[in-house]
Design a protein around this motif. Structure first.
Motif, PDB file in Angstrom:
ATOM      1  N   THR C 145      36.529  47.518  56.650  1.00  0.00           N
ATOM      2  CA  THR C 145      36.915  48.997  56.489  1.00  0.00           C
ATOM      3  C   THR C 145      37.109  49.419  55.078  1.00  0.00           C
ATOM      4  O   THR C 145      37.743  48.701  54.350  1.00  0.00           O
ATOM      5  N   GLY C 146      36.343  50.334  54.685  1.00  0.00           N
ATOM      6  CA  GLY C 146      36.258  50.507  53.450  1.00  0.00           C
ATOM      7  C   GLY C 146      37.935  50.913  52.726  1.00  0.00           C
ATOM      8  O   GLY C 146      38.192  51.792  52.843  1.00  0.00           O
ATOM      9  N   ARG C 147      38.251  49.691  52.236  1.00  0.00           N
ATOM     10  CA  ARG C 147      39.238  49.886  51.323  1.00  0.00           C
ATOM     11  C   ARG C 147      39.260  49.672  49.753  1.00  0.00           C
ATOM     12  O   ARG C 147      38.793  48.522  49.569  1.00  0.00           O
ATOM     13  N   ALA C 148      39.621  50.571  48.985  1.00  0.00           N
ATOM     14  CA  ALA C 148      39.477  50.328  47.680  1.00  0.00           C
ATOM     15  C   ALA C 148      40.057  48.997  47.094  1.00  0.00           C
ATOM     16  O   ALA C 148      39.498  48.201  46.386  1.00  0.00           O
ATOM     17  N   GLY C 149      41.252  48.856  47.546  1.00  0.00           N
ATOM     18  CA  GLY C 149      42.137  47.890  47.176  1.00  0.00           C
ATOM     19  C   GLY C 149      41.529  46.226  47.533  1.00  0.00           C
ATOM     20  O   GLY C 149      41.449  45.715  46.738  1.00  0.00           O
ATOM     21  N   LYS C 150      40.878  46.149  48.732  1.00  0.00           N
ATOM     22  CA  LYS C 150      40.382  45.189  48.981  1.00  0.00           C
ATOM     23  C   LYS C 150      39.017  44.826  48.366  1.00  0.00           C
ATOM     24  O   LYS C 150      38.761  43.745  47.761  1.00  0.00           O
ATOM     25  N   ALA C 151      38.216  46.077  48.061  1.00  0.00           N
ATOM     26  CA  ALA C 151      36.959  45.660  47.168  1.00  0.00           C
ATOM     27  C   ALA C 151      37.227  45.022  45.935  1.00  0.00           C
ATOM     28  O   ALA C 151      36.579  44.404  45.299  1.00  0.00           O
ATOM     29  N   LEU C 152      38.470  45.809  45.384  1.00  0.00           N
ATOM     30  CA  LEU C 152      38.616  45.603  43.955  1.00  0.00           C
ATOM     31  C   LEU C 152      39.071  44.213  44.026  1.00  0.00           C
ATOM     32  O   LEU C 152      38.633  43.382  42.715  1.00  0.00           O
ATOM     33  N   GLY C 153      40.087  43.731  44.822  1.00  0.00           N
ATOM     34  CA  GLY C 153      40.461  42.444  44.747  1.00  0.00           C
ATOM     35  C   GLY C 153      39.200  41.286  45.034  1.00  0.00           C
ATOM     36  O   GLY C 153      39.314  40.336  44.261  1.00  0.00           O
ATOM     37  N   GLY C 154      38.510  41.895  46.014  1.00  0.00           N
ATOM     38  CA  GLY C 154      37.467  40.859  46.198  1.00  0.00           C
ATOM     39  C   GLY C 154      36.372  40.725  44.929  1.00  0.00           C
ATOM     40  O   GLY C 154      36.037  39.835  44.648  1.00  0.00           O
ATOM     41  N   LEU C 155      36.433  41.727  44.448  1.00  0.00           N
ATOM     42  CA  LEU C 155      35.449  41.590  43.030  1.00  0.00           C
ATOM     43  C   LEU C 155      36.259  40.960  41.971  1.00  0.00           C
ATOM     44  O   LEU C 155      35.408  39.908  41.217  1.00  0.00           O
ATOM     45  N   ALA C 156      37.330  40.986  41.907  1.00  0.00           N
ATOM     46  CA  ALA C 156      38.301  40.222  41.083  1.00  0.00           C
ATOM     47  C   ALA C 156      38.153  38.656  41.299  1.00  0.00           C
ATOM     48  O   ALA C 156      37.812  37.692  40.361  1.00  0.00           O
ATOM     49  N   ILE C 157      37.949  38.402  42.523  1.00  0.00           N
ATOM     50  CA  ILE C 157      38.030  37.043  42.916  1.00  0.00           C
ATOM     51  C   ILE C 157      36.570  36.367  42.701  1.00  0.00           C
ATOM     52  O   ILE C 157      36.486  35.407  42.318  1.00  0.00           O
ATOM     53  N   VAL C 158      35.649  37.238  42.943  1.00  0.00           N
ATOM     54  CA  VAL C 158      34.109  36.798  42.700  1.00  0.00           C
ATOM     55  C   VAL C 158      34.090  36.356  41.290  1.00  0.00           C
ATOM     56  O   VAL C 158      33.451  35.613  40.649  1.00  0.00           O
ATOM     57  N   TYR C 159      34.589  37.441  40.338  1.00  0.00           N
ATOM     58  CA  TYR C 159      34.377  37.278  38.899  1.00  0.00           C
ATOM     59  C   TYR C 159      35.183  35.887  38.477  1.00  0.00           C
ATOM     60  O   TYR C 159      34.758  35.162  37.779  1.00  0.00           O
ATOM     61  N   LEU C 160      36.329  35.776  39.290  1.00  0.00           N
ATOM     62  CA  LEU C 160      37.312  34.520  38.556  1.00  0.00           C
ATOM     63  C   LEU C 160      36.595  33.212  39.157  1.00  0.00           C
ATOM     64  O   LEU C 160      36.706  32.359  38.429  1.00  0.00           O
ATOM     65  N   VAL C 161      36.163  33.377  40.392  1.00  0.00           N
ATOM     66  CA  VAL C 161      35.540  32.140  40.931  1.00  0.00           C
ATOM     67  C   VAL C 161      34.384  31.794  40.035  1.00  0.00           C
ATOM     68  O   VAL C 161      33.683  30.749  39.612  1.00  0.00           O
ATOM     69  N   GLY C 162      33.374  32.839  39.406  1.00  0.00           N
ATOM     70  CA  GLY C 162      32.285  32.583  38.810  1.00  0.00           C
ATOM     71  C   GLY C 162      32.759  32.037  37.157  1.00  0.00           C
ATOM     72  O   GLY C 162      32.242  31.005  37.151  1.00  0.00           O
TER      73      GLY C 162
END
Lengths: 106, 488, 275
Positions: C145-162
């Motif tokens: 469900t489109g939630r900005a917070g989750k998307a932001l957290g997801g992006l942060a996690i992808v960046y950090l894991v990269g």
């Protein structure tokens, strides 16, 4: 390129574990079914275990193996309790979708 | 060989909790009848015996002396014994509060007491942890016990829902914790906290330490409910049975901080690792600042007392993180300040939730602030106890809460070059804000008329907790020096 | 058709074993041979602990690694993308098989077996049990469900894991010269005083020595955790009508067999975890 392909070293195992961890984290964040979330957490723990074993191999230190064994046992216990909670929630409301757990939201 | 039978002597507080916990599980299996007073008695006796054993062993140790036990799986020192005595006493208080709540809200479960003590044994493990494996196992033993206790009010949908949320977030945090520990292990090739402190600064892979420490900050952030990772706390606190909420807020949070004192103070402490933009202190400082502020701002808007106390405990977690940062950044008094704060905070929380449990009766839990109107007229004792606890939460002078904040902030000011001064300023401003919403309850209790008479949940154990906790909180405020010297 | 496939697979397996068997016989260690070395005798159980290497020049091992890595990642992706719960569980089993093989490549033979027994065996069976109990058609779309917070957290996690992945690729082993060798055998005290026994690194004996040495406390203490899990799982999942305070009620709801089975399975799995 062929170095990456055919010269498998510690980096390969560690990156495999990191990707597994990423998939597990993504699973927890995007899925709404409690069972799938629980499985994704198991994936994260497995990624951690693989990292532990790679480092144990790298340092030639067996305490990493002991740690991994403990993690497996803890994961089993956690799965048992988690599934019991899932069953209890299901008994009350006939679905386990975490987005519908809204009794407590104000 | 790393096992030395003499080590078992130092483990007596842990062993008492574990053995009595197992006995309780066994007793429940053969117990007929519905009256479980005997089980409560055994639980209280076991946890008090454990607390006394901790105090006796505490007196055997010199200040600052550390003894490695069981091949460095555990460390016996004064901090550990003070904290394990605290956990045992809080466990005893939880056990005293529980039967009244179980009877009133119809969730008699004999297994509850065994799980409670076994969970407390996990906390004692954390207080003495000397090894990443012990930290992990302690956190899991404690958390899984609390998940189970949350879910034990089985007829309540809210209870189940709280347990589910708490469990899923807790398991997610476990994933982060474990991956972080694996990376830290990879940087030095050992899990012993003391060896890590020596080996981590000379590692060939500093990136592993940075990433591992960051993951540990996230994982412990979930466990103490620091702000970006706090969303579970209000729901879980509200839905769980009140004695379990008290246990979660007081003991679980204190035990997580005890583990942080070990992990961040010993393994990731030292001269190099916490410092710099890539050290773990910089994300933690930011998290602490956000936690104190957002916790307070959200608490102002709450009408439900349990949710308000949950947000207030989030804000207190921020203060505790300030203490952990000060500890990592080399403040000498941070350790004793943190322990003092934990003692004050735990007893204040127990007292406040005991009053919440006292006021709620069958069919009407009275969790809204409006429901508390007029308590001061009808039950002045309970209202007074609640007032003392709320003032202590807010950090008003003659209470333990004031000196707790004072010592933690003082330790933060001691950090070299005044790096944490801005954080202290934020903390002090927020303390002032917090008094506003604590006083809302106080004014409701004393200056408003009751809309219907109270039918409190009378029980000896509960009354005992309501009487004792405010007294301890006041005592902490009147003789802070003695308590501070416990681990000084 | 299926039977034919099965027979074909069996024949192929037999053939493969037949082809490998002579080499195995050659590689088989010389049994227990005592070597006098000063005052301590070394009982060599295996002449060369591992004649294989992960980083051998042969490309076979690398190809195997990629195959099992693909199984692991593929299984994991299956878990997080399937709508059907049973499909997700099966993906998980595939993932665990891959992980177990990867453990073998890390010379963690004991852990590889445990991974199969506990994870792919006990825990996944438990999951299947619960999926069957819930027995619900999956109605959830995969998309969040489109939630900005989750998307932001997801992006942060992808960046950090990269960032993490780039860092992990360059991890320096503590001793680069010997890093590619198979791990040295672990020397343990032998059966009689003054002897040394060499065992494979990562074998049951070597891990057991560590587990009951430095790891003794956690090994014992984990029984408390398993006790909590067993007692707790049964207490939570047992049917409501078994509560003692409810016995006076005249009406008994129909037996909740599903929940009983879940409680039993939960208990079985967590005791399996201690195996």
């Amino acid at each position: 390129m062929s170095d990456i392909l055919f010269n498998v070293g510690y980096g390969h195992f560690l990156v495999l574990a990191a990707v597994l961890f990423l998939i597990g984290t993504a699973g927890v964040m995007i899925r709404r079914n409690a069972l799938i979330i629980l499985m994704s957490v198991e994936l994260m723990l497995n990624a951690a275990n693989m990292t532990l074993l790679t480092f144990a191999r790298m340092w030639g230190d067996l305490s990493g193996h002991t740690f991994a064994l403990i993690v497996i046992a803890v994961a089993a216990a956690e799965a048992a309790v988690g599934l019991a909670i899932v069953v209890a929630v299901f008994r009350g409301r006939r679905n386990v979708d975490v987005d519908r757990l809204t009794t407590l939201r104000h | 060989m790393s096992f030395n039978p003499a080590d078992l002597g130092w483990l007596v507080p842990f062993l008492i909790l574990a053995i009595v916990g197992m006995l309780l599980v066994l007793a429940e299996a053969f117990y007929k009848g519905t009256d479980r007073t005997a089980l409560v008695g055994l639980t209280v006796a076991g946890s008090l015996a454990s607390a006394i054993a901790s105090i006796v062993l505490y007196r055997q140790l010199e200040p600052g002396q550390q003894i490695a036990l069981m091949g460095e799986a555990l460390i016996a020192d004064r901090t550990g014994y003070v904290l394990s005595a605290l956990f045992a006493v809080v466990t005893a208080m939880t056990a005293l509060m529980s039967p009244a709540h179980q009877r009133e809200h119809d969730w008699q479960m004999g297994e509850y007491y065994g799980v409670l003590l076994l969970s407390a044994s996990g906390m004692v493990m954390l207080a003495h942890a000397g090894n990443l494996v012990t930290v992990f196992l302690g956190i899991e033993t404690m958390s899984i016990g609390v998940y189970v206790m949350c879910a034990m009010r089985r007829r309540s949908r809210r209870g189940n829902e709280a347990a589910m949320k708490y469990f899923l977030i807790g398991a997610f945090a476990t994933g982060f914790l474990m991956y972080g520990m694996a990376l830290i292990y990879g940087a030095a090739g050992t899990t012993s906290l003391v060896k890590l402190q020596a080996l981590l600064p000379q590692t060939q892979n500093p990136g592993l330490v940075v990433a591992g420490a960051f993951l540990l900050v996230v994982a412990f952030g979930f466990k103490v409910a620091a702000v970006p990772f706090h969303m579970w706390a209000p729901d879980a606190y509200e839905g769980a049975p009140t004695p379990v909420t008290a246990f979660m807020a007081a003991a679980v949070k204190a035990a997580a901080v005890a583990a942080m004192i070990r992990v961040f103070g010993i393994a990731l402490g030292g001269e190099i690792i916490p410092y710099g933009t890539l050290g773990w202190a910089s994300p933690m400082v930011v998290i602490a600042a956000i936690t104190i502020t957002l916790g307070n701002i959200s608490a102002v808007r709450q009408d439900n007392i349990k949710r308000m106390l949950a947000y207030s405990s989030i804000s207190h977690a921020g203060v505790l993180l300030v203490g952990i940062c000060a500890l990592g950044l080399g403040s000498k008094t941070a350790n004793s300040g943190l322990v003092y704060y934990l003692i004050a905070y735990s007893f204040t929380t127990m007292g406040a939730f005991a009053v919440v449990s006292y006021v709620g009766s069958r069919g009407r839990e009275r969790l809204l602030i409006d429901d508390w109107a007029g308590l001061g007229n009808q039950f002045p004792g309970a209202a007074l106890a609640m007032t003392i606890c709320l003032l202590s939460f807010g950090g008003v002078p003659p209470t333990g809460g004031f000196f707790g904040k004072f010592y933690v902030f003082k330790a933060a000011m001691e950090v070299y070059d005044g790096q944490l001064l801005w954080l202290v300023a934020i903390g002090v401003v927020n303390s002032a804000i917090s008094i506003y919403y604590y006083l809302r309850i106080v004014t409701a209790m004393y200056f408003r008329e009751a809309n219907q008479p109270f039918a409190p949940n009378r029980s000896g154990g509960l009354l005992f907790v309501i009487v004792v906790c405010p007294l301890i909180v006041l005592e902490l405020g009147l003789m802070p020096g003695w308590w501070l010297r416990l681990v000084g | 058709m299926k039977v034919l496939l099965l027979i074909l697979t069996m024949l192929l397996t037999l053939g493969a074993i037949d082809a490998i068997a002579p080499q195995l016989a050659v590689a088989d260690p010389i049994p227990a041979q005592a070597v006098n070395k000063g005052r301590t005798t070394t009982k060599v159980v295996k002449r060369s602990p591992h004649s294989d290497k992960i980083e051998s020049n042969g490309k076979g091992m690398a190809l195997l690694f990629w195959a099992f890595a693909a199984a692991t990642i593929g299984g994991a992706l299956f878990v997080v993308t399937r709508r059907n719960l049973i499909a997700a569980v099966m993906g998980m089993v595939g993932c665990f098989l891959g992980i177990s093989a990867v453990y073998m490549m890390l010379y963690a033979s004991f852990l590889a077996v445990i991974q199969m027994l506990v994870y792919a065996g006990a825990i996944m069976v438990l999951f299947v049990f619960v999926v069957m109990i819930l027995n619900r058609p999956e109605d959830e779309p995969v998309a969040p469900t489109g939630r900005a917070g989750k998307a932001l957290g997801g992006l942060a996690i992808v960046y950090l894991v990269g960032r993490l992945i780039f860092m992990l690729m360059k991890v320096q082993p503590p001793n680069p010269l010997t890093a590619i060798n198979a791990p040295a055998a672990v020397e343990l005290p032998g059966d009689t005083v003054g002897t040394i026994e060499r065992v494979d690194w990562g074998s049951v004996k070597a891990v057991g020595w560590d587990l009951f040495g430095p790891g003794l406390f956690v090994f014992e203490a984990i029984s408390l955790l398993l006790l909590i899990a067993v007692v707790g799982a049964i207490a939570i999942a047992r049917p409501l009508h078994e509560d003692q305070d409810n016995q006076s009620e005249p009406f008994h709801p129909p037996r909740d067999e599903a929940a009983e089975a879940a409680a039993a399975a939960a208990a079985a799995a967590s005791s399996g975890g201690h195996a």
